[in-house]
Scaffold this motif. Structure first.
Motif, PDB file in Angstrom:
ATOM      1  N   ALA A 115      36.796 -44.306  48.147  1.00 28.54           N
ATOM      2  CA  ALA A 115      36.013 -45.434  47.639  1.00 28.54           C
ATOM      3  C   ALA A 115      35.866 -46.518  48.712  1.00 28.54           C
TER       4      ALA A 115
ATOM      5  N   ARG B 284      46.432 -55.915  47.160  1.00 29.57           N
ATOM      6  CA  ARG B 284      47.026 -54.592  47.365  1.00 29.57           C
ATOM      7  C   ARG B 284      47.522 -54.415  48.793  1.00 29.57           C
TER       8      ARG B 284
ATOM      9  N   ASP C 218      36.044 -58.606  52.754  1.00 32.05           N
ATOM     10  CA  ASP C 218      36.235 -58.935  51.338  1.00 32.05           C
ATOM     11  C   ASP C 218      35.129 -58.329  50.482  1.00 32.05           C
TER      12      ASP C 218
ATOM     13  N   ALA D   2      32.314 -47.652  50.370  1.00 29.57           N
ATOM     14  CA  ALA D   2      31.905 -49.054  50.383  1.00 29.57           C
ATOM     15  C   ALA D   2      31.515 -49.477  51.798  1.00 29.57           C
TER      16      ALA D   2
ATOM     17  N   ARG E 291      35.648 -55.584  47.498  1.00 28.38           N
ATOM     18  CA  ARG E 291      35.109 -55.801  46.140  1.00 28.38           C
ATOM     19  C   ARG E 291      34.256 -54.619  45.716  1.00 28.38           C
ATOM     20  N   LEU E 292      33.429 -54.110  46.616  1.00 29.90           N
ATOM     21  CA  LEU E 292      32.573 -52.972  46.304  1.00 29.90           C
ATOM     22  C   LEU E 292      33.416 -51.731  46.004  1.00 29.90           C
ATOM     23  N   ALA E 293      34.536 -51.592  46.715  1.00 30.74           N
ATOM     24  CA  ALA E 293      35.438 -50.450  46.494  1.00 30.74           C
ATOM     25  C   ALA E 293      36.358 -50.660  45.299  1.00 30.74           C
ATOM     26  N   LYS E 294      36.311 -51.859  44.712  1.00 36.10           N
ATOM     27  CA  LYS E 294      37.162 -52.225  43.573  1.00 36.10           C
ATOM     28  C   LYS E 294      38.645 -52.145  43.949  1.00 36.10           C
ATOM     29  N   LEU E 295      38.948 -52.653  45.145  1.00 30.80           N
ATOM     30  CA  LEU E 295      40.319 -52.708  45.636  1.00 30.80           C
ATOM     31  C   LEU E 295      40.680 -54.171  45.876  1.00 30.80           C
ATOM     32  N   PRO E 296      41.571 -54.740  45.074  1.00 29.55           N
ATOM     33  CA  PRO E 296      41.932 -56.155  45.261  1.00 29.55           C
ATOM     34  C   PRO E 296      42.635 -56.388  46.585  1.00 29.55           C
ATOM     35  N   ARG E 297      42.334 -57.499  47.212  1.00 25.73           N
ATOM     36  CA  ARG E 297      42.926 -57.833  48.506  1.00 25.73           C
ATOM     37  C   ARG E 297      44.452 -57.878  48.431  1.00 25.73           C
TER      38      ARG E 297
ATOM     39  N   GLU F 176      40.927 -43.714  46.064  1.00 29.54           N
ATOM     40  CA  GLU F 176      40.762 -45.100  46.516  1.00 29.54           C
ATOM     41  C   GLU F 176      40.361 -45.147  47.988  1.00 29.54           C
TER      42      GLU F 176
END
Length: 331
Positions: free
Chosen positions: A50, A35, A23, A54, A27-33, A47
């Motif tokens: 990214a 997805r 998690d 991360a 968050r660091l990669a700015k990818l919501p779970r 992405e």
């Protein structure tokens, strides 16, 4: 070509097993779970990069990519690896790996054989920046695992060439058991040509007879969405190494005359020079940011006869000199 990269859920399981907080990585990669609450999660190349950056920033172990690649995250899921594993010889397997890699993600692999060497060269086709080092390590470790598993031998590369600046050389040498070269024009894994004749112990003609027609159809459908502009970009990347890719060479590689190529590019609203500038610009940013090559060396690799010509062109693209841009990128 669609900018879609599979992000298998098994990846997160492996990351968690190494002690990473998945998690926190997302968050660091700015990818919501959310997805990844689908059957086949995907992301864009940016992405995907990214995500791996991360992981790099979160992991305490710089060898994590090697560890994950050796664990063969995709050996039994990646269709390109499956096609390779069930081929007759290592050479045939590497050819199929190169051919079908683009069905897995927008990464192209070239297999060139010359002077006693078999060179696997890798290029992310839709990337605007250098791939994370950890991801490259994972891919290269996975290739070696496929070769070793497929031939049932402790085969090692002859040499590995990496575009990035020198780092973790001893770790890489110990893992791959070969020479590691940095500041290279492309990411390349080199095997001895003689190794291509090694038989694959899992070879299965019946399995391939079922698998390959579907892969070839998918590849044909994939290629149908490509344009001449995509083909010219690829040709420029492939031929640009210390000399200016003349339009005559590009036209010959595409099986058409110079006049036909010029006409068809004009119909698409572009020119050979426009595309050459685009490829040079992207390659210059990558080389300046990821390697420690001198400005003159970068200019040479991009096919400029004079450093001043490269400097002027780069200033037009970025509004700053190559040296100034490199300092800003490193800040």
């Amino acid at each position: 070509m669609a900018d879609r990269v599979p992000i298998p859920m098994v990846l997160f399981e492996h990351l968690a097993q190494t002690g990473l907080d998945v998690d926190a990585v997302l968050r660091l990669a700015k990818l919501p779970r959310s997805r990844f609450n689908v059957a086949r999660p995907e992301g864009t190349t940016a992405e995907f990069f990214a995500l791996w950056r991360a992981v790099e920033q979160t992991a305490a172990d710089p060898g994590l990519g090697l560890q994950l690649g050796h664990a063969a995250l995709t050996d039994e899921e990646n269709v390109a690896s499956l096609a390779a594993l069930h081929s007759n010889t290592l050479g045939e397997g590497l050819e199929r790996l190169a051919r079908y890699k683009r069905l897995v993600c927008p990464e192209k692999v070239w297999l060139d054989i010359a002077h006693g060497e078999a060179r696997l060269r890798f290029q992310w086709l839709l990337a605007n920046e250098e791939p994370p080092a950890l991801l490259t390590d994972l891919i290269f470790a996975g290739i070696v695992k496929v070769a070793q598993q497929g031939t049932n031998t402790p085969i090692k590369p002859r040499r590995i060439e990496l575009t990035r600046a020198p780092a973790d050389e001893i770790m890489l040498q110990q893992h791959f058991g070969c020479e590691i070269c940095f500041d290279a024009p492309h990411d390349v894994m080199v095997f001895d040509e003689a190794a291509l004749a090694l038989p694959m112990v899992k070879r299965n003609a019946q399995f391939l007879a079922i698998l390959l027609p579907g892969l070839d159809l998918a590849l044909s459908n994939n290629d149908a969405s490509r344009t001449l502009v995509d083909d010219v970009r690829d040709a420029l990347v492939e031929t640009m190494a210390g000399e200016r890719p003349a339009i005559s060479k590009v036209a010959k590689s595409l099986g058409m005359s110079v006049r036909t190529l010029q006409r068809r590019l004009g119909e698409l609203g572009t020119t050979h020079q426009d595309l050459l500038d685009e490829v040079r610009h992207q390659s210059a940013r990558r080389l300046l940011k990821a390697t420690s090559l001198g400005i003159g060396e970068v200019a040479f690799l991009l096919g400029y006869e004079e450093v001043n010509s490269f400097t002027r062109a780069f200033h037009l693209w970025e509004g700053v000199t190559p040296a100034g841009w490199r300092l800003n990128a490193a800040a």
